[in-house]
Design an enzyme around this catalytic site. Structure first.
Site, short mmCIF file in Angstrom:
data_model
loop_
_atom_site.label_atom_id
_atom_site.label_comp_id
_atom_site.label_asym_id
_atom_site.label_seq_id
_atom_site.Cartn_x
_atom_site.Cartn_y
_atom_site.Cartn_z
N GLU A 116 77.88 1.21 14.98
CA GLU A 116 77.80 1.29 16.44
C GLU A 116 77.86 -0.11 17.06
O GLU A 116 77.33 -1.07 16.49
CB GLU A 116 76.47 1.97 16.85
CG GLU A 116 76.39 3.41 16.40
CD GLU A 116 75.11 4.12 16.86
OE1 GLU A 116 74.31 3.52 17.60
OE2 GLU A 116 74.93 5.29 16.46
N GLU A 183 81.76 7.80 22.67
CA GLU A 183 80.76 8.87 22.87
C GLU A 183 80.25 8.85 24.31
O GLU A 183 79.81 7.81 24.82
CB GLU A 183 79.59 8.70 21.88
CG GLU A 183 78.54 9.78 22.07
CD GLU A 183 77.55 9.91 20.92
OE1 GLU A 183 77.73 9.27 19.88
OE2 GLU A 183 76.59 10.70 21.08
O1 KIV Z 1 76.12 10.41 13.64
C1 KIV Z 1 77.05 11.05 14.12
O2 KIV Z 1 77.21 12.24 13.89
C2 KIV Z 1 77.97 10.33 14.99
C3 KIV Z 1 78.97 11.14 15.74
C4 KIV Z 1 78.29 11.76 16.89
C5 KIV Z 1 80.15 10.36 16.14
O3 KIV Z 1 77.90 9.16 15.11
#
Ligand code: KIV
Length: 275
Positions: A116, A183
């Site tokens: 991230e 997201e």
């Molecule tokens: O952890 C997850 O499932 C994610 C998705 C929402 C992209 O990061």
């Protein structure tokens, strides 16, 4: 079919072919999803919430992620499997990020990792890619920063925030990421990011203009019911199926309707005679 590669995923954007991706956390689900032809499977740290019952993704550990990544990889033949780097496993230093990402590839058997953040993690992404580890970026709502963001909210709504997301996407692309998850980003902003990026954007609450879509498998199955994000579409109601099966089973065990002869093993009566 052969295992999907990073360059095939990038080529899909060039051809205007939409990219489907879901999360998976176990062997059986991964196998079914892979057999259905899913090109990319994410072992998301959403594992923490939808499988392990944590209140957020923050408590998820490397060991938990590796355990589930191994199971998912064992279930797949063709899909590109991406391991999701947990909270604080890539922030403390680039060597820490390299070590933890290497665990996903070496121990977990994943083919890529996701992390991230945008500009602040670009140097880490660059180093991972230099070391041969394909990276998916993730910007917009980044659940590991939930305390800073103040909740699961749509991101990029002000002009400054939108500009920052454009800069983040550019930084990830320049650092060598092969795709970017967007997201909870307004559709028109996702469209702008998608048009400007040479690499695929994969939306989750990113609207229809992204190059691909990712969904949490438990959401689209209707399996996780604690809360359902606005951007999730339920294709089934597996939670109801499980509850119905469990209560029918309970009543059949109580009544003696289960098991019947069909579920029992036989032995020649004479074998037991006189015992
Ligand atoms: O952890 C997850 O499932 C994610 C998705 C929402 C992209 O990061």
């Amino acid at each position: 079919m052969m295992r999907v590669t990073v360059s095939q995923i990038k080529d899909m954007k060039s051809r205007g072919e939409k990219i489907a991706m879901v999360t998976a956390y176990d062997y059986a689900t991964a196998k079914l999803v892979d057999e259905a032809g899913m090109p990319m499977i994410l072992v998301g740290d959403s594992l923490g919430m939808v499988v392990l019952g944590y209140a957020s993704t923050i408590p998820v550990t490397m060991d938990e992620m590796i355990h589930h990544t191994k199971a998912v990889v064992r279930g797949t033949r063709d899909a590109l499997v991406i391991g999701d780097m947990p909270f604080m496993t890539y922030h403390t230093s680039i060597p820490d990020a390299l070590r933890n990402a290497a665990r996903f590839i070496q121990e977990g058997g994943a083919h890529a990792i996701k992390l991230e953040g945008g500009e602040p993690v670009a140097d880490t992404v660059r180093r991972l890619v230099q070391c041969g580890i394909p990276v998916v970026g993730h910007i917009g709502l980044t659940p590991q920063s939930i305390h800073q963001l103040g909740g699961f909210k749509v991101q990029g709504k002000s002009r400054e925030a939108a500009q920052q997301l454009l800069r983040d996407a550019r930084a990830l692309e320049e650092a060598g990421a092969f795709a970017i998850v967007l997201e909870s980003v307004p559709a028109a902003l996702s469209r702008l990011i998608t048009e400007r990026a040479a690499i695929p954007t994969i939306g989750i609450g990113g609207g229809p203009y992204c190059d691909g879509q990712v969904q949490v498998i438990s959401d689209i199955l209707g399996l996780f019911t604690d809360f359902v994000p606005k951007h999730a579409k339920r294709y089934a109601t597996v939670a109801d199926t499980i509850k119905n099966v469990a209560s029918t089973y309970i009543s059949e065990v109580r009544s003696g309707a289960f098991p019947t002869e069909k579920q029992s093993y036989s032995i020649d009566e004479s074998t037991l005679a006189g015992l």
